[in-house]
Design a protein around this motif. Structure first.
Motif, PDB file in Angstrom:
ATOM      1  N   PRO A 158      -4.193  -3.550  -4.743  1.00 52.26           N
ATOM      2  CA  PRO A 158      -2.942  -2.934  -4.282  1.00 52.26           C
ATOM      3  C   PRO A 158      -1.992  -2.626  -5.439  1.00 52.26           C
ATOM      4  CG  PRO A 158      -3.155  -5.187  -3.431  1.00 52.26           C
ATOM      5  CD  PRO A 158      -4.358  -4.902  -4.264  1.00 52.26           C
ATOM      6  N   LYS A 159      -1.168  -1.636  -5.220  1.00 54.81           N
ATOM      7  CA  LYS A 159      -0.130  -1.283  -6.191  1.00 54.81           C
ATOM      8  C   LYS A 159       0.896  -2.405  -6.284  1.00 54.81           C
ATOM      9  CE  LYS A 159      -1.112   3.298  -6.557  1.00 54.81           C
ATOM     10  NZ  LYS A 159      -1.173   4.094  -7.724  1.00 54.81           N
ATOM     11  N   GLY A 160       1.684  -2.383  -7.350  1.00 52.00           N
ATOM     12  CA  GLY A 160       2.808  -3.294  -7.511  1.00 52.00           C
ATOM     13  C   GLY A 160       4.092  -2.484  -7.521  1.00 52.00           C
ATOM     14  N   TYR A 161       5.129  -3.050  -6.937  1.00 45.22           N
ATOM     15  CA  TYR A 161       6.416  -2.369  -6.858  1.00 45.22           C
ATOM     16  C   TYR A 161       7.512  -3.286  -7.383  1.00 45.22           C
ATOM     17  CZ  TYR A 161       3.795   0.810  -3.986  1.00 45.22           C
ATOM     18  OH  TYR A 161       2.846   1.701  -3.550  1.00 45.22           O
ATOM     19  N   GLU A 182       6.944   2.038  -9.162  1.00 47.36           N
ATOM     20  CA  GLU A 182       5.566   1.792  -8.736  1.00 47.36           C
ATOM     21  C   GLU A 182       4.671   1.596  -9.959  1.00 47.36           C
ATOM     22  OE1 GLU A 182       2.821   3.832  -5.472  1.00 47.36           O
ATOM     23  OE2 GLU A 182       3.002   5.056  -7.305  1.00 47.36           O
ATOM     24  N   GLU A 238       0.478   0.267 -11.207  1.00 46.76           N
ATOM     25  CA  GLU A 238      -0.915   0.226 -10.752  1.00 46.76           C
ATOM     26  C   GLU A 238      -1.254  -1.071 -10.033  1.00 46.76           C
ATOM     27  OE1 GLU A 238      -3.333   2.564 -10.560  1.00 46.76           O
ATOM     28  OE2 GLU A 238      -1.641   3.844 -11.062  1.00 46.76           O
ATOM     29  N   SER A 239      -0.541  -2.155 -10.364  1.00 45.29           N
ATOM     30  CA  SER A 239      -0.811  -3.455  -9.746  1.00 45.29           C
ATOM     31  C   SER A 239       0.396  -4.363  -9.956  1.00 45.29           C
ATOM     32  CB  SER A 239      -2.046  -4.102 -10.386  1.00 45.29           C
ATOM     33  OG  SER A 239      -1.780  -4.403 -11.757  1.00 45.29           O
ATOM     34  N   LEU A 250       6.921  -6.677  -5.696  1.00 44.67           N
ATOM     35  CA  LEU A 250       6.248  -6.723  -4.403  1.00 44.67           C
ATOM     36  C   LEU A 250       4.817  -6.223  -4.545  1.00 44.67           C
ATOM     37  CD1 LEU A 250       9.014  -4.996  -2.250  1.00 44.67           C
ATOM     38  CD2 LEU A 250       8.612  -7.442  -2.498  1.00 44.67           C
ATOM     39  N   GLU A 251       3.934  -6.808  -3.780  1.00 42.05           N
ATOM     40  CA  GLU A 251       2.556  -6.348  -3.727  1.00 42.05           C
ATOM     41  C   GLU A 251       2.453  -5.277  -2.638  1.00 42.05           C
ATOM     42  OE1 GLU A 251      -1.849  -8.288  -3.677  1.00 42.05           O
ATOM     43  OE2 GLU A 251      -0.387  -9.178  -2.315  1.00 42.05           O
ATOM     44  N   GLY A 252       1.828  -4.155  -2.983  1.00 48.47           N
ATOM     45  CA  GLY A 252       1.626  -3.098  -2.006  1.00 48.47           C
ATOM     46  C   GLY A 252       0.694  -3.552  -0.894  1.00 48.47           C
ATOM     47  N   PHE A 253       0.727  -2.832   0.187  1.00 52.90           N
ATOM     48  CA  PHE A 253      -0.085  -3.137   1.363  1.00 52.90           C
ATOM     49  C   PHE A 253      -1.135  -2.056   1.536  1.00 52.90           C
ATOM     50  CE2 PHE A 253      -0.893  -2.740   5.949  1.00 52.90           C
ATOM     51  CZ  PHE A 253      -1.351  -4.022   6.221  1.00 52.90           C
ATOM     52  N   GLU A 254      -2.359  -2.481   1.731  1.00 52.67           N
ATOM     53  CA  GLU A 254      -3.420  -1.532   1.998  1.00 52.67           C
ATOM     54  C   GLU A 254      -3.843  -1.702   3.445  1.00 52.67           C
ATOM     55  OE1 GLU A 254      -6.457  -2.131  -0.944  1.00 52.67           O
ATOM     56  OE2 GLU A 254      -5.197  -1.380  -2.544  1.00 52.67           O
TER      57      GLU A 254
END
Length: 103
Positions: A2-5, A59, A61-62, A93-97
């Protein structure tokens, strides 16, 4: 992965100081490969209280890439400028897939 924000809420006390921070931090963002998704001085508050008068969403990549950027010497050299110019809250924050739909 997941992406990182990174989300920052900023209560700006010194606009010129924030401009200096933005100029100092921009090269580290470019080198990190981050995307600036939003810089909003007037978010629409749906519920509760919101801190500050500007919200920034970045945003990466992780989550790991976001942490590497935040901890980098280049970015940390700019942080005191932000601390002097604004009261800030910041999170990674960790992105959500979305799970795949069953067939």
């Amino acid at each position: 992965m997941p992406k990182g924000y990174v989300v920052l809420t900023e209560a700006i006390k010194d606009p010129d100081g924030m401009n200096a921070y933005s100029a100092a931090s921009a090269p580290s963002l470019r080198r990190s490969g981050a995307s600036v998704l939003s810089v909003d001085a007037r978010p629409t508050i749906l519920e509760g209280q919101w801190h500050g008068d500007r919200t920034v969403v970045l945003e990466f990549e992780s989550v790991e890439a976001a942490q590497v950027w935040y901890d980098s010497e280049e970015y940390q050299a700019a942080v005191p400028l932000r601390h002097a110019a604004a009261d800030t809250n910041a999170v990674i924050l960790e992105g959500f897939e979305m799970p795949a739909r069953p067939s």
